[in-house]
Design an enzyme around this catalytic site. Structure first.
Site, mmCIF file in Angstrom:
data_model
loop_
_atom_site.group_PDB
_atom_site.id
_atom_site.type_symbol
_atom_site.label_atom_id
_atom_site.label_comp_id
_atom_site.label_asym_id
_atom_site.label_seq_id
_atom_site.Cartn_x
_atom_site.Cartn_y
_atom_site.Cartn_z
ATOM 1 N N ASP A 57 0.872 -1.166 0.000
ATOM 2 C CA ASP A 57 0.000 0.000 0.000
ATOM 3 C C ASP A 57 0.912 1.220 0.000
ATOM 4 O OD1 ASP A 57 -1.750 2.096 0.404
ATOM 5 O OD2 ASP A 57 -2.868 1.124 2.024
ATOM 6 N N ASN A 84 3.526 4.579 -11.480
ATOM 7 C CA ASN A 84 2.326 4.466 -12.311
ATOM 8 C C ASN A 84 1.033 4.394 -11.501
ATOM 9 O OD1 ASN A 84 0.645 3.402 -14.757
ATOM 10 N ND2 ASN A 84 0.463 1.822 -13.190
ATOM 11 N N TYR A 150 -7.804 14.686 -9.054
ATOM 12 C CA TYR A 150 -6.851 13.893 -9.829
ATOM 13 C C TYR A 150 -6.003 14.809 -10.710
ATOM 14 C CZ TYR A 150 -5.281 10.632 -13.493
ATOM 15 O OH TYR A 150 -4.533 9.910 -14.396
ATOM 16 N N GLY A 151 -6.652 15.730 -11.414
ATOM 17 C CA GLY A 151 -5.917 16.662 -12.258
ATOM 18 C C GLY A 151 -4.955 17.517 -11.450
ATOM 19 N N ALA A 152 -5.415 17.996 -10.294
ATOM 20 C CA ALA A 152 -4.548 18.803 -9.438
ATOM 21 C C ALA A 152 -3.355 17.986 -8.950
ATOM 22 C CB ALA A 152 -5.343 19.333 -8.248
ATOM 23 N N ALA A 153 -3.595 16.729 -8.594
ATOM 24 C CA ALA A 153 -2.508 15.868 -8.132
ATOM 25 C C ALA A 153 -1.496 15.620 -9.244
ATOM 26 C CB ALA A 153 -3.066 14.548 -7.618
ATOM 27 N N LYS A 154 -1.980 15.396 -10.466
ATOM 28 C CA LYS A 154 -1.075 15.139 -11.590
ATOM 29 C C LYS A 154 -0.278 16.395 -11.942
ATOM 30 C CE LYS A 154 -1.860 10.782 -12.479
ATOM 31 N NZ LYS A 154 -0.793 9.767 -12.312
#
Length: 254
Positions: A57, A84, A150-154
């Site tokens: 994890d 990934n 998700y976009g902010a994290a990427k």
């Protein structure tokens, strides 16, 4: 005799894009370790090689550190890490809880940070150093409705890779593959049936979605000696991007 093959860790390498990346490294002759919370439905194999699965994890920083220490002890070193693991369900911000958004950021930004720090602790002591590749997303370079966290994290992940490339040079190179639309076994969840997938593919200039092997080949290149002077780079892997919406609107009005 000492085994001189590269040792590669692929997080989330049990299926989809991650399994494609693992297969590309196996085809290139590397020894591959894949990790995820659940074991794969079937072994990840290619060119006569099989990736070793170890449960992990990645959100647990202590467990991640122990994992990389164990891989290094078992294989003698760690040459490459491909971050990934990640993903997100569709959900509009106003319809999702803060706790859910925090978990998405934890998986897509903090988990690769933990893995990178743990890998660096191994790589920095190696004469040959190492390389780290982040699997980013076009969602981090444009508005990402339905997957905002998700976009902010990427976006943060790509920035993080650039900073690591500066701080950890020259021992460790760090790059990002900025991935566009990809076709995996779960593509139907995002794009619908075969007709829907074909319709989405037509929005890509090259006329198709990325195959996991496309991503894997890019990762193999970035980990290779042919990319020895590439660090802090963001490689766009999106088939030419997305056609601007105004072009379709303009064609209707002609």
């Amino acid at each position: 005799m000492t085994d001189t093959r590269q040792v590669v860790v692929v997080t989330g390498g049990t299926r989809g894009v991650g399994a494609g990346i693992a297969r590309s490294f196996l085809a290139a002759g590397a020894r591959v370790v894949i990790c995820a919370r659940r074991q794969p439905d079937k072994p990840v194999e290619e060119a006569g090689g099989t990736a070793e699965f170890r449960p992990l994890d990645l959100r647990d920083a202590a467990a991640t550190g122990a994992f990389f220490a164990e891989v290094a002890a078992a294989y003698g070193r760690v040459d490459c890490l491909v971050n990934n693991a990640g993903g997100t369900p569709f959900g509009l911000l106003a319809e999702s809880s803060p706790a859910r958004q925090a978990k998405i950021i934890e998986l897509n930004l903090l988990a690769p940070l933990h893995a990178s720090l743990a890998a660096y602790e191994v790589m920095r002591h190696q004469e040959s150093g190492g390389s780290i590749t982040m699997i980013g997303s076009v969602s981090g370079t444009r508005p990402s409705p339905g997957s905002a966290a998700y976009g902010a994290a990427k976006a943060g992940l790509e920035n993080l890779a650039g900073t690591m490339a500066v701080e950890w040079a020259p021992a460790v190179r760090v790059n990002t593959v900025v991935l566009g639309l990809a076709r995996t076994e779960s593509a139907a969840l995002h794009y619908g049936d075969e007709d829907g997938i074909a319709e989405v593919a037509r929005t890509v200039p090259l006329g198709r979605l990325a195959d996991p092997s496309d991503v894997g080949d890019a990762c193999v290149f970035l980990a290779s000696d042919r990319a020895r002077y590439i660090s802090g780079a963001a490689l766009s892997l999106h088939g030419g991007g997305e056609r601007p919406a105004f072009l379709a609107a303009a064609s209707v009005n002609r």
